[in-house]
Design a protein around this motif. Structure first.
Motif, mmCIF file in Angstrom:
data_model
loop_
_atom_site.group_PDB
_atom_site.id
_atom_site.type_symbol
_atom_site.label_atom_id
_atom_site.label_comp_id
_atom_site.label_asym_id
_atom_site.label_seq_id
_atom_site.Cartn_x
_atom_site.Cartn_y
_atom_site.Cartn_z
ATOM 1 N N TRP A 1 0.000 -1.811 -7.516
ATOM 2 C CA TRP A 1 -1.063 -2.382 -6.679
ATOM 3 C C TRP A 1 -0.576 -2.661 -5.263
ATOM 4 N N ILE A 2 0.689 -3.046 -5.121
ATOM 5 C CA ILE A 2 1.230 -3.250 -3.772
ATOM 6 C C ILE A 2 1.253 -1.924 -3.009
ATOM 7 N N PHE A 3 1.679 -0.858 -3.692
ATOM 8 C CA PHE A 3 1.696 0.469 -3.052
ATOM 9 C C PHE A 3 0.280 0.904 -2.690
ATOM 10 N N LEU A 4 -0.705 0.631 -3.580
ATOM 11 C CA LEU A 4 -2.092 0.985 -3.290
ATOM 12 C C LEU A 4 -2.608 0.194 -2.095
ATOM 13 N N PRO B 1 -3.280 -7.367 6.611
ATOM 14 C CA PRO B 1 -1.941 -6.875 6.947
ATOM 15 C C PRO B 1 -1.352 -6.078 5.787
ATOM 16 N N THR B 2 -0.326 -5.311 6.076
ATOM 17 C CA THR B 2 0.369 -4.563 5.030
ATOM 18 C C THR B 2 1.274 -5.504 4.229
ATOM 19 N N PRO B 3 1.691 -5.089 3.030
ATOM 20 C CA PRO B 3 2.621 -5.928 2.261
ATOM 21 C C PRO B 3 3.903 -6.235 3.020
ATOM 22 N N VAL C 1 -4.426 0.356 3.620
ATOM 23 C CA VAL C 1 -4.295 -0.126 4.999
ATOM 24 C C VAL C 1 -3.844 1.002 5.927
ATOM 25 N N ALA C 2 -2.859 1.797 5.456
ATOM 26 C CA ALA C 2 -2.341 2.879 6.293
ATOM 27 C C ALA C 2 -3.363 4.004 6.462
ATOM 28 N N ALA C 3 -4.075 4.352 5.394
ATOM 29 C CA ALA C 3 -5.007 5.478 5.443
ATOM 30 C C ALA C 3 -6.208 5.189 6.325
#
Length: 282
Positions: free
Chosen positions: A39-42, A58-60, A47-49
């Protein structure tokens, strides 16, 4: 003559039993960790996409960077560990008060119908009032203090502990209670030496529900029932919201989630350790 087991054999057996208790929880923790990583990667991928602004989500890694910054810089009256420590202290105060009053009262209500008839009408009214609705009254009774926050957490954790203790002792085999009475056991012995060990799984489930309810009420208690307090994870969330610092708010929320999951894991581990001991002592 019966051979007594050697000290080495006894130690090996105890280690084996401890391993059987802890290993399933460790496996579950490993699975939980893998799911959390997914879920952290998702979260990062979304956010990046879509190019989401850090002010919105914000990103993790940005959240982690902010938490690391908080370990060496102060906001309010302390650094990250100071805020986490105050939140834990407030939660544990309310949780322990709920356990000290809720479990014995529930056991007594389950053992003696007269006590149940006396307490139940007031309890039904109490447990149907949302915990956060007690915040204004806690401010009137205790002021903007540690006591008001503890009381709100108490109101959230108390009902499930009492209810599970009540139903736990009601489900105890009546033959056990009758046998204890025939041996001259008094009400206190029956409740705490017979009923409580037999009802341990249900009482432990009540502790877990009470823990979850109390921990969920923590943020509301710190924000609503403790205006002016400059400590606590709830205070960090409020500061992040007021200053449009999403990294701070999300970081405090992440800390609340991690600590809550750790407390639940500790309760489950305690349940696994205590349950076999209760059966061996009977």
């Amino acid at each position: 003559m019966k051979n007594e087991p050697s000290a080495g054999a006894t130690l090996t057996r105890r280690r084996f039993e401890l391993g059987n208790l802890i290993l399933p929880l460790l496996r579950q923790a490993g699975v939980w960790g893998i799911g959390l990583a997914f879920w952290i990667f998702l979260w990062w991928g979304v956010v990046a996409a879509f190019g989401v602004s850090p002010d919105f989500l914000p990103t993790p890694w940005q959240v982690t960077d902010r938490l690391v910054w908080l370990t060496t810089h102060s906001i309010g009256e302390g650094m990250l560990w100071t805020h986490a420590g105050w939140s834990m202290l407030r939660f544990l105060s309310g949780f322990l008060f709920a356990a000290v009053f809720g479990i014995p009262l529930g056991l007594l209500m389950g053992h003696d119908r007269r006590v149940a008839y006396l307490v139940n009408p007031l309890f039904e009214l109490f447990c149907n009032v949302p915990p956060i609705a007690w915040a204004p009254f806690s401010l009137l009774w205790f002021g903007a203090s540690f006591g008001s926050q503890t009381f709100v957490i108490f109101t959230a954790a108390f009902p499930p502990m009492l209810m599970n203790a009540y139903y736990g002792i009601r489900m105890v085999d009546q033959d056990l209670i009758n046998a204890a009475r025939m041996l001259g056991a008094g009400p206190g012995t029956i409740v705490f030496r017979v009923g409580l060990p037999a009802a341990t799984p249900i009482v432990a489930a009540g502790l877990r529900i009470g823990l979850a309810n109390g921990w969920l009420a923590l943020v509301g208690a710190e924000i609503i029932a403790g205006p002016g307090a400059l400590t606590g994870l709830g205070y960090l969330i409020l500061v992040g919201q007021q200053n449009l610092q999403a990294t701070l708010a999300v970081g405090a929320m992440a800390m609340i989630g991690v600590i809550g999951a750790s407390l639940d894991f500790a309760i489950r581990l305690l349940e696994r350790v205590v349950k076999p001991l209760n059966w061996k002592s009977r």
